[in-house]
Design an enzyme around this catalytic site. Sequence first.
Site, PDB file in Angstrom:
ATOM      1  N   GLU A 187      -9.017  -0.539  -5.890  1.00 11.95           N
ATOM      2  CA  GLU A 187      -9.122  -1.897  -6.438  1.00 11.95           C
ATOM      3  C   GLU A 187      -7.833  -2.699  -6.278  1.00 11.95           C
ATOM      4  O   GLU A 187      -7.810  -3.908  -6.551  1.00 11.95           O
ATOM      5  CB  GLU A 187      -9.498  -1.833  -7.916  1.00 11.95           C
ATOM      6  N   HIS A 224     -12.361  12.039   1.527  1.00 11.64           N
ATOM      7  CA  HIS A 224     -12.304  10.877   0.642  1.00 11.64           C
ATOM      8  C   HIS A 224     -10.912  10.249   0.644  1.00 11.64           C
ATOM      9  O   HIS A 224     -10.769   9.021   0.652  1.00 11.64           O
ATOM     10  CB  HIS A 224     -12.690  11.317  -0.773  1.00 11.64           C
TER      11      HIS A 224
END
Length: 299
Positions: A187, A224
């Site tokens: 984010e 990931h």
Amino acid sequence: MIKGISFLRQAATDAEYERLTSFFSALGFTPGKGWNEEASRGASFLAPLGNIEIVDGPRPSIADVMVEVTQIDAVREAALAWFRERNEEPAARVTAVADTDWKSKMFTAEPVAGTHFGFWEWSDPLKGKPIAVEGDLSAAGMHFAIVVARWNAVITERLLDGALDALLRSGAARRHIEIVRVPGAWEVPAAARTIAERVPAFGGPGAIDAVITLGCLIRGETAHYEAIYNEVARGIGQSQQETGIPHAFGVLTCENLEQALHRAGVKAGNKGFEAAVAAIEMVSLRRKLLDDSVTGEGA
């Protein structure tokens, strides 16, 4: 046709060979490709620039080899430390830095008896170089936003402390530092972009001079980690390029928690501090580049 030049010096003994290679390594020379064969061995040390100089008249120094350096005082301290590590008194083997009659400063060192090396630096540090525009490290009057991820908070809080320390030490006012917390590193780019595009309105927080991005990604057992890191780096870089607002990159990418701790102030410095220093310098540089009186465009 000329590609390079090497000066060969034959060591009288194995001990002299070891002393000379140790001495030049301690002073920061880049090691080159040496050799170790049955009949002989050699240690190579590289420098960015080499010259052959033919002298007509008095020699500028007793040294056969002259080494141009920057930060001559630091080089001399390294030479002194090398002698002290061997419990040898350096006063008689390393001279003081002295001015020459050719507008430079110089000292000589004698790592082995009878072999002198001269180290010198121009008195004018800009001699022969184009004048560079550089940023200053004063944050007075600058406005910053710090975007910090909560994920891996044990690391990111240390990074935040380091960034705040750098800004406040450099003269930034607390009221000019905005801290924005986001869930994780993913984010960070979105928040940074929103802040960079913001304009003052309705008396609220307005435009800032730089964004400092802080986060921590630790490799796991899947892909990931790579996917997140690549997008975070791309997003922060894209935000900087498209808005023109400097973004300092303080997102750690580490193999394990120990590496992250080391980079958050334990052993390898604090990357949050370093990111904040980079932000200060880039704000100052950006202002200079946009100032016609500095770049000369308005002349």
